[in-house]
Motif scaffolding. Sequence first.
Motif, mmCIF file in Angstrom:
data_model
loop_
_atom_site.group_PDB
_atom_site.id
_atom_site.type_symbol
_atom_site.label_atom_id
_atom_site.label_comp_id
_atom_site.label_asym_id
_atom_site.label_seq_id
_atom_site.Cartn_x
_atom_site.Cartn_y
_atom_site.Cartn_z
ATOM 1 N N VAL A 86 -19.313 -7.236 -7.474
ATOM 2 C CA VAL A 86 -18.787 -6.094 -8.036
ATOM 3 C C VAL A 86 -17.965 -6.660 -9.273
ATOM 4 O O VAL A 86 -17.887 -7.803 -9.404
ATOM 5 N N PRO A 87 -17.685 -5.649 -9.915
ATOM 6 C CA PRO A 87 -17.383 -6.145 -11.178
ATOM 7 C C PRO A 87 -15.869 -6.696 -11.199
ATOM 8 O O PRO A 87 -14.747 -6.372 -10.269
ATOM 9 N N GLY A 88 -15.746 -7.814 -11.975
ATOM 10 C CA GLY A 88 -14.467 -8.666 -11.823
ATOM 11 C C GLY A 88 -14.585 -9.681 -10.708
ATOM 12 O O GLY A 88 -13.433 -10.344 -10.518
ATOM 13 N N PHE A 89 -15.654 -9.787 -10.034
ATOM 14 C CA PHE A 89 -15.624 -10.819 -9.005
ATOM 15 C C PHE A 89 -15.289 -12.387 -9.588
ATOM 16 O O PHE A 89 -15.912 -12.540 -10.706
ATOM 17 N N HIS A 90 -14.630 -12.740 -8.656
ATOM 18 C CA HIS A 90 -14.223 -14.075 -9.451
ATOM 19 C C HIS A 90 -14.623 -15.286 -8.412
ATOM 20 O O HIS A 90 -14.150 -15.215 -7.095
ATOM 21 N N ILE A 91 -15.209 -16.148 -8.753
ATOM 22 C CA ILE A 91 -15.674 -17.607 -8.072
ATOM 23 C C ILE A 91 -14.988 -18.594 -8.393
ATOM 24 O O ILE A 91 -14.728 -18.719 -9.616
ATOM 25 N N TRP A 123 -26.071 -13.351 -10.747
ATOM 26 C CA TRP A 123 -25.154 -12.156 -11.259
ATOM 27 C C TRP A 123 -25.974 -11.416 -12.254
ATOM 28 O O TRP A 123 -26.028 -10.081 -12.074
ATOM 29 N N GLU A 124 -26.674 -11.912 -13.409
ATOM 30 C CA GLU A 124 -27.445 -10.998 -14.032
ATOM 31 C C GLU A 124 -28.498 -10.356 -13.445
ATOM 32 O O GLU A 124 -29.005 -9.123 -13.851
ATOM 33 N N GLY A 125 -29.164 -11.087 -12.537
ATOM 34 C CA GLY A 125 -30.304 -10.566 -11.886
ATOM 35 C C GLY A 125 -29.658 -9.252 -10.985
ATOM 36 O O GLY A 125 -30.546 -8.515 -10.697
ATOM 37 N N ALA A 126 -28.589 -9.312 -10.696
ATOM 38 C CA ALA A 126 -27.709 -8.143 -9.637
ATOM 39 C C ALA A 126 -27.455 -6.888 -10.563
ATOM 40 O O ALA A 126 -27.166 -5.834 -9.926
ATOM 41 N N GLY A 127 -27.518 -7.186 -11.835
ATOM 42 C CA GLY A 127 -27.352 -5.918 -12.769
ATOM 43 C C GLY A 127 -25.750 -5.486 -12.589
ATOM 44 O O GLY A 127 -25.646 -4.309 -12.943
ATOM 45 N N VAL A 128 -24.766 -6.411 -12.370
ATOM 46 C CA VAL A 128 -23.312 -6.007 -12.042
ATOM 47 C C VAL A 128 -22.822 -5.791 -13.590
ATOM 48 O O VAL A 128 -23.029 -6.502 -14.468
ATOM 49 N N ASP A 129 -22.126 -4.869 -13.876
ATOM 50 C CA ASP A 129 -21.356 -4.574 -14.898
ATOM 51 C C ASP A 129 -20.454 -5.645 -15.306
ATOM 52 O O ASP A 129 -19.566 -5.907 -14.259
ATOM 53 N N GLY A 130 -20.003 -5.870 -16.476
ATOM 54 C CA GLY A 130 -19.296 -6.964 -16.844
ATOM 55 C C GLY A 130 -19.453 -8.363 -16.699
ATOM 56 O O GLY A 130 -20.429 -8.604 -16.018
ATOM 57 N N PRO A 131 -18.782 -9.267 -17.252
ATOM 58 C CA PRO A 131 -19.104 -10.483 -16.835
ATOM 59 C C PRO A 131 -18.542 -11.293 -15.553
ATOM 60 O O PRO A 131 -17.603 -10.527 -14.962
ATOM 61 N N PHE A 160 -4.661 -17.457 -10.484
ATOM 62 C CA PHE A 160 -5.550 -16.788 -9.941
ATOM 63 C C PHE A 160 -5.692 -16.681 -8.234
ATOM 64 O O PHE A 160 -5.430 -17.415 -7.626
ATOM 65 N N VAL A 161 -6.463 -15.740 -7.814
ATOM 66 C CA VAL A 161 -6.752 -15.417 -6.537
ATOM 67 C C VAL A 161 -8.303 -15.097 -6.334
ATOM 68 O O VAL A 161 -8.741 -14.362 -6.969
ATOM 69 N N ALA A 162 -9.264 -16.266 -5.798
ATOM 70 C CA ALA A 162 -10.508 -16.047 -5.927
ATOM 71 C C ALA A 162 -11.175 -15.115 -4.697
ATOM 72 O O ALA A 162 -10.595 -15.044 -3.681
ATOM 73 N N ASP A 163 -12.319 -14.511 -5.152
ATOM 74 C CA ASP A 163 -12.860 -13.800 -4.102
ATOM 75 C C ASP A 163 -13.768 -14.824 -3.269
ATOM 76 O O ASP A 163 -14.036 -14.331 -2.173
ATOM 77 N N ALA A 164 -14.482 -15.766 -3.785
ATOM 78 C CA ALA A 164 -15.233 -16.697 -3.193
ATOM 79 C C ALA A 164 -14.831 -18.113 -3.847
ATOM 80 O O ALA A 164 -14.789 -18.078 -4.892
#
Length: 224
Positions: A50-55, A73-81, A148-152
Amino acid sequence: MSDQRANLEWRDGAIPVSTRFDDPYFSLDNGLAETRHVFLQGNDLPERFVPGFHIAELGFGTGLNFLTTWAAWEGAGVDGPLRFTSFEGFPMSADEMARALEAFPELAPYAARLVSAWGEDPTLATLEGVEARVVIGDARETLARQDFVADAWFLDGFSPAKNPELWDADLMAEVGRHTKSGGSAATYTAAGFVRRGLDAAGFDVTRVPGFGRKRHMSVARKRG
């Protein structure tokens, strides 16, 4: 910043092996497929992007996990970096990184950008198109200072039998403190002390089939 560098030898002229830890940087079978199996599928990615996902990652190494994720990430077409924070104690040189990543031609456009930025600044301060940062130094000291707190999490240090410092209970506790409720972690190892450390850090840990010759790996989900 640490002035310690990776100590490498090359197996079959293409696979970098750490002489410090006597362990290859990626699978001798298929490093790209292993990354996708262990770290992407192990964290239910790209489905959770999702936008803003942090690994976050322990062990940047050649950058293979990062590049594989960036491409997904780019293949999934998610908005934002993509947001990606990695910790590396013994960085390799840009030339060594370039040589290692030649094994993965489908990632070549991403690898060229990474190697160029790495040569300028290994913290990746100059890399464009992704919010990436590599923290150089001993993760047992540097992770605790992050906010930070990461998603994954990608837990990809060298083998626990050869590099136990990057898997100890205190560091796993910091991983837990830097993970969102419901966040995930994945690793190629199923070592009992690693799974116990993750459990103590607040994760529900499951042993699942590993990649190739590795019978099992571990996935974990942060309890609420």
